[in-house]
Structures are given as C-alpha cells and as structure tokens.
Design an enzyme around this catalytic site. Structure first.
Site, PDB file in Angstrom:
ATOM      1  N   GLU A 116       5.561   8.442   1.046  1.00  0.00           N
ATOM      2  CA  GLU A 116       6.665   8.345   1.464  1.00  0.00           C
ATOM      3  C   GLU A 116       7.398   7.238   1.161  1.00  0.00           C
ATOM      4  O   GLU A 116       8.446   6.946   1.363  1.00  0.00           O
ATOM      5  CB  GLU A 116       6.572   8.223   3.058  1.00  0.00           C
ATOM      6  CG  GLU A 116       6.324   9.455   4.005  1.00  0.00           C
ATOM      7  CD  GLU A 116       6.594   9.260   5.456  1.00  0.00           C
ATOM      8  OE1 GLU A 116       7.457   9.741   6.059  1.00  0.00           O
ATOM      9  OE2 GLU A 116       5.724   8.593   5.765  1.00  0.00           O
ATOM     10  N   GLU A 136       0.946  -1.181   0.111  1.00  0.00           N
ATOM     11  CA  GLU A 136       0.059  -0.009   0.001  1.00  0.00           C
ATOM     12  C   GLU A 136       0.912   1.133  -0.083  1.00  0.00           C
ATOM     13  O   GLU A 136       1.896   1.038   0.606  1.00  0.00           O
ATOM     14  CB  GLU A 136      -0.867   0.247   1.425  1.00  0.00           C
ATOM     15  CG  GLU A 136      -1.831  -0.888   1.113  1.00  0.00           C
ATOM     16  CD  GLU A 136      -2.707  -0.859   2.753  1.00  0.00           C
ATOM     17  OE1 GLU A 136      -2.031  -0.309   3.527  1.00  0.00           O
ATOM     18  OE2 GLU A 136      -3.621  -1.703   2.882  1.00  0.00           O
ATOM     19  N   LYS A 193       2.284   4.374   1.137  1.00  0.00           N
ATOM     20  CA  LYS A 193       2.372   4.964   2.804  1.00  0.00           C
ATOM     21  C   LYS A 193       2.170   6.505   2.674  1.00  0.00           C
ATOM     22  O   LYS A 193       3.296   7.583   2.046  1.00  0.00           O
ATOM     23  CB  LYS A 193       3.972   4.717   3.102  1.00  0.00           C
ATOM     24  CG  LYS A 193       4.226   5.058   4.737  1.00  0.00           C
ATOM     25  CD  LYS A 193       5.380   4.595   5.365  1.00  0.00           C
ATOM     26  CE  LYS A 193       5.657   4.937   6.766  1.00  0.00           C
ATOM     27  NZ  LYS A 193       5.384   6.240   7.081  1.00  0.00           N
ATOM     28  N   LYS A 223       2.153  -5.698   3.743  1.00  0.00           N
ATOM     29  CA  LYS A 223       1.408  -6.401   5.013  1.00  0.00           C
ATOM     30  C   LYS A 223       0.928  -7.690   4.370  1.00  0.00           C
ATOM     31  O   LYS A 223       0.612  -8.052   3.350  1.00  0.00           O
ATOM     32  CB  LYS A 223       0.131  -5.593   4.997  1.00  0.00           C
ATOM     33  CG  LYS A 223       0.386  -4.216   5.585  1.00  0.00           C
ATOM     34  CD  LYS A 223      -1.029  -3.440   5.546  1.00  0.00           C
ATOM     35  CE  LYS A 223      -0.708  -2.058   6.116  1.00  0.00           C
ATOM     36  NZ  LYS A 223      -2.010  -1.208   6.265  1.00  0.00           N
ATOM     37  N   ARG A 228      -2.624   9.036  16.819  1.00  0.00           N
ATOM     38  CA  ARG A 228      -1.529   7.898  16.984  1.00  0.00           C
ATOM     39  C   ARG A 228      -1.442   7.433  18.336  1.00  0.00           C
ATOM     40  O   ARG A 228      -1.134   6.525  18.997  1.00  0.00           O
ATOM     41  CB  ARG A 228      -0.294   8.346  16.373  1.00  0.00           C
ATOM     42  CG  ARG A 228       0.590   7.147  16.255  1.00  0.00           C
ATOM     43  CD  ARG A 228       2.143   7.706  15.910  1.00  0.00           C
ATOM     44  NE  ARG A 228       2.912   6.939  16.519  1.00  0.00           N
ATOM     45  CZ  ARG A 228       3.853   6.270  15.873  1.00  0.00           C
ATOM     46  NH1 ARG A 228       4.263   6.574  14.758  1.00  0.00           N
ATOM     47  NH2 ARG A 228       4.786   5.487  16.538  1.00  0.00           N
TER      48      ARG A 228
END
Ligand code: NAG
Length: 490
Positions: free
Chosen positions: A295, A141, A143, A300, A164
């Site tokens: 980024e 995916e 980031k 996963k 977070r």
C-alpha cells in the site's frame, strides 16, 4: 454478566448499588446509567479512580519515599499497567493483594494477553516526512496490505494469534501457527511478534491483494482445506524471553526480531526496510513498495522517541500510502520551458526544470511545477545537454508563469517528459488550468518525478490544462472517499 438471565442479574447489581449509596451518590449512579453524566467518564477516569481508591484503602502501606503526590502517582501506575495488561480481572485482584506500588511488578506485560497495536498517522508526502523527522534516524518499511496480527509464543510452546482488535484469531491461521513454531530460532523461548499476514502466491512468488485474504474461512480452519496461502511479514518484537521490549527503542527491538527468526520466502519474511533520509531514495523505495503490491510505506523513528506505544496512533510512525500517488491517476506529459543551474553535486548541469502543460484554447504553455527528482546522473546530463541547445534569451510570449518564478534559463518548447506526482494542489505561483478550478490560481504538482522522455510526442500534444483540471477534480473526489474509508484503514 452475559447469557441467560443476565438482564435480571444486572438489575440486581444496580439495585444493590442504589441501596448501598448515600447522600448524592444515587444521583450520580442514575445519571451514569442514563449516560448523562457529563464529566467525560471514560476508561481513563476509571483507571485513575482505581489508583486513587487503592491509595485510600492501603492504610498501612506507605508510598516509596520519592513519591511526592501519591494520588497522582497511583493513577499513573494503574494507567500504565492497563496499557500493557488491559484486563481488570488481573489488575483488581493484584491491587487488593499486593497494593498499588507493587502493581508494575505483580501485573506486567506478558505473552497470552494481547495489547492494542501501535498505529501510524497518515502523511501526505515524502517531503513532509523528511521535515518531521529532521535530524532523527528513521526507517521506511513496506506497508503490506493484509491483516495485522500479534503473535504470542508461550514458554510451553503454544501459539496464539490476535487481531488488530485483540480478538483471538488462532483458529483462522493454523498454517501461521505451524510456520512460527518451525521458523523461530531455538534461542527464542517466549515472544510477542507484531506482523502483517498477507495472502501470497508461492508459485508466482507474489503478494496477493487483501480481497483474496478475506476469502479465507474465519474459524476452525483445517490445514488441508487452506487454499489461500499466507506469508508472515514481521516488523516488530514486543517481548522476548521474559523481557518486555516495548520501552526499548525500535533499533533494539528490531535486532531482537532479526536474531530470533529464520526467513523463508513466502512463509516468513522481515518487512522490507531501508534507513535513509534522502528524499529521492525514499521516493524510489515508495515506488518499489507499490510495485511489490504494497500500500505504501510506514516510516518509523529508530532511536529517539522510538518506544512501542500500544493502542496509540503515534506521531512517531507515519504512513505514506500509494492512494495519495494513485489519486492523480495517470502520469502527465509535460514540457520543460526553463531551468535552474545546479549547485554542489549538480554543478555544470541543470539542477531543476520548470515544467508546463499546454492550454489548447489559448495556445499557451502554463507552468505547473519545478522538477528536480527522478533523474539519475546520466539522465540529468543527457537532458541538460539536449536542452542547452534550446536556450532562448527570454520567455516566449505564450508562456504563462507566476512573477516569483525566475528560472536561470528559458527553453524553446521542444521536449515532452512523462512525470508522476504525489498529488495536485491549488497554487498561487503556477498557472496550469488557471480559471478552470480557481479564478486566479493555477494547479501545481506536489513531488513530481521524471518517468521518461516521450520522444513520440510533440509539445502541443502534452497534457492539456483541461486534463490537469480533471485530474485535480478526480483527486478531490477520491480524497473524500478515502476519508470515508478511514475508519477501516490499517
Ligand atoms: C500453555 O500455557 C497456557 C497458559 O498457561 C495454557 O493456556 C495452555 O493450555 C498451555 N498449552 C500447552 C500446550 O500446554
């Protein structure tokens, strides 16, 4: 205790504890308060103690028959429950009223109480990922570079956004609250969504850097004052319609996610993802992510070892950041000096090439890496055909390369290729910039990819050994800075 007179209140609690203590207990209490109790007393110890205390207290409760070791089992239950409901004010009353064996039923993961987000471990390159997740299905995916958010939607229609660090952030994002209510499908009546909030320019349809997002006010934001728009990039679903999903595999969680929302570009989108275990395809996807102002990638597992692990930096999520790519700065211009015959799909063309940089002082070409990726079929054919006319019977006297490198053919120095790479490493095999960074070893490129052929350059104008050494040193410096930044990462 907090607020007015809290110091006195705390003192009184401590006095009461000391008065009630017997035997060696005061000693432990004092050392605990001095933080000199060297038994690693931390949250986990406390949770285990809570579970064991419950077993000792519940005189009349008998553990379910399959339980062999009630003390251990009770500790495990409390730890598990705490990981999805980290609130002592709920756990302790539930322990007292319904006991430890019922705790998973009386205290469960629920919208309105945030859990710590699952985090990813850093990884160095695509090849490492493919090696780690061998034989497993995994997904990559984008980031996104924004703010991680856990969005809770309650049965009664109220929305809460947590940071977070599980801080309530709802007041900062009234626009996000509105979008969530608008774009959730009617079938979703309660849920917990894991996502990244990213600054977004809706006119130019472009992701904006994190620095822009951080200019937004933090509290009591009024819709009409918002200047920096935000797009929600959703990637996980932890809870849906009274069912916790964290024990389910990502594949299942993702299906629930996809079926619970309507996408609207610039407002709510699912994280861009591919499922692949093809090195080249992932590498391309990484480049695309970077081009889209992300980024890098998060990788996963989909089925195996693919539950959601709250608050954990898991081995089952890996992050691959563009810093690792950017740290080498520019691309390099390199000269193909040899090649290896292709096999399988690549029979009849060259499968990989040996590249070299140029040492100006010694007037020699020094090998820097083998390259086999970044070629479309067409480009590979073109390069093979072009270089086949340059084959020479043995390497030039001014080629430097390790004894273990044995290309099938050698070439005249003729072409210059622009190449990107993940990073530079010291190599016992290659000879680039030998003597500049290490007395006996050269530098090589990790995961090089062909960008294009530089028709405008002659081989002697290729990247010099000096430049390669400079890039290596700059990268070392960058990596150290990145290490320092790591605490704030994610
Ligand atoms: C919805 O329920 C939650 C938790 O019970 C409560 O805190 C909140 O005020 C309720 N919101 C509305 C709009 O009724």
């Amino acid at each position: 205790e907090s607020g007015k007179d809290s110091q006195d209140k705390k003192k009184n609690h401590i006095k009461a504890l000391l008065v009630a203590a017997t035997d060696c207990e005061p000693q432990y209490l004092i050392r605990l308060l001095q933080t000199k109790l060297r038994i690693g007393l931390a949250e986990q110890t406390l949770l285990a103690a809570l579970g064991q205390a419950a077993v000792y207290t519940e005189e009349h409760s008998t553990p379910p028959p399959h339980i062999q070791s009630p003390l251990d089992e009770a500790a495990k239950i409390v730890k598990q429950v705490y990981s999805v409901l980290p609130v002592y004010d709920k756990i302790v009353p539930a322990l007292l009223s319904d006991g430890v064996w019922n705790l998973p039923k009386t205290c469960s993961f629920t919208p309105g109480v945030p859990v710590g987000p699952m985090l990813a471990k850093p990884t160095k390159g695509v090849s490492e990922i493919v090696a780690k997740f061998q034989d497993m299905e995994f997904t990559c995916e984008y980031k996104y570079d924004g703010e991680r958010a856990q969005i809770h939607y309650l049965e009664n229609g109220s929305v809460e956004i947590y940071s977070r660090n599980s801080e309530r952030n709802t007041g900062k994002f009234p626009d996000v609250v509105a979008v969530i209510s608008r774009l959730k499908r009617p079938s979703a009546s309660s849920f917990i969504l894991d996502c990244e909030l990213v600054a977004y320019d809706r006119e130019k349809k472009k992701i904006l850097p994190f620095q822009i997002l951080s200019t937004r006010a933090r509290k009591n934001v009024v819709m009409s004052d918002i200047k920096v728009n935000v797009c929600i990039y959703a990637f996980d679903m932890l809870y849906l319609n009274d069912q916790p999903l964290i024990q389910k595999e990502l594949k299942v969680r993702r299906e629930h996610l996809y079926s619970s929302f309507e996408e609207e570009p610039g407002f709510f989108q699912f994280a861009t993802a591919i499922t692949s275990n093809d090195l080249e395809e992932i590498q391309k996807f990484l480049d695309a992510a970077v081009d889209a102002s992300c980024e890098g990638l998060i990788i996963k597992t989909m089925n195996k070892d693919a539950t959601y692990e709250p608050s954990r930096r898991s081995h089952n999520w890996l992050k691959l950041k563009k810093d690792y790519m950017e740290s080498i700065g520019d691309s390099l211009d390199l000269v193909p000096i040899g090649a290896f015959h292709g096999r399988g799909k690549r029979t009849g063309v060259y499968g990989a090439f040996l590249l070299a940089c140029y040492n100006i002082n010694n007037e020699e070409f020094q090998s820097i890496c083998k390259i086999g990726t970044g070629f479309s079929e067409q480009v590979l054919e073109e390069r093979s055909a072009s270089l086949r006319t340059q084959v020479i019977p043995k390497p030039k006297s001014y080629y430097r390369f390790g004894d273990t490198i044995k290309p099938d053919v050698w070439f005249e120095p003729k072409e210059v290729w622009e190449v990107k790479a993940a990073d530079l490493t010291i190599s016992p095999v290659h000879r680039a910039a030998i003597g500049e960074v290490d007395p006996d070893k050269g530098i090589s490129l990790r995961f090089p990819r062909l960008v294009r052929v530089r028709d405008d350059k002659s081989p002697e104008q290729a990247s010099s050994s000096e430049q390669v050494a400079e890039m290596y040193n700059a990268q070392k410096h960058n990596h150290q800075n990145n290490q320092d930044d790591n605490d704030y990462d994610d």
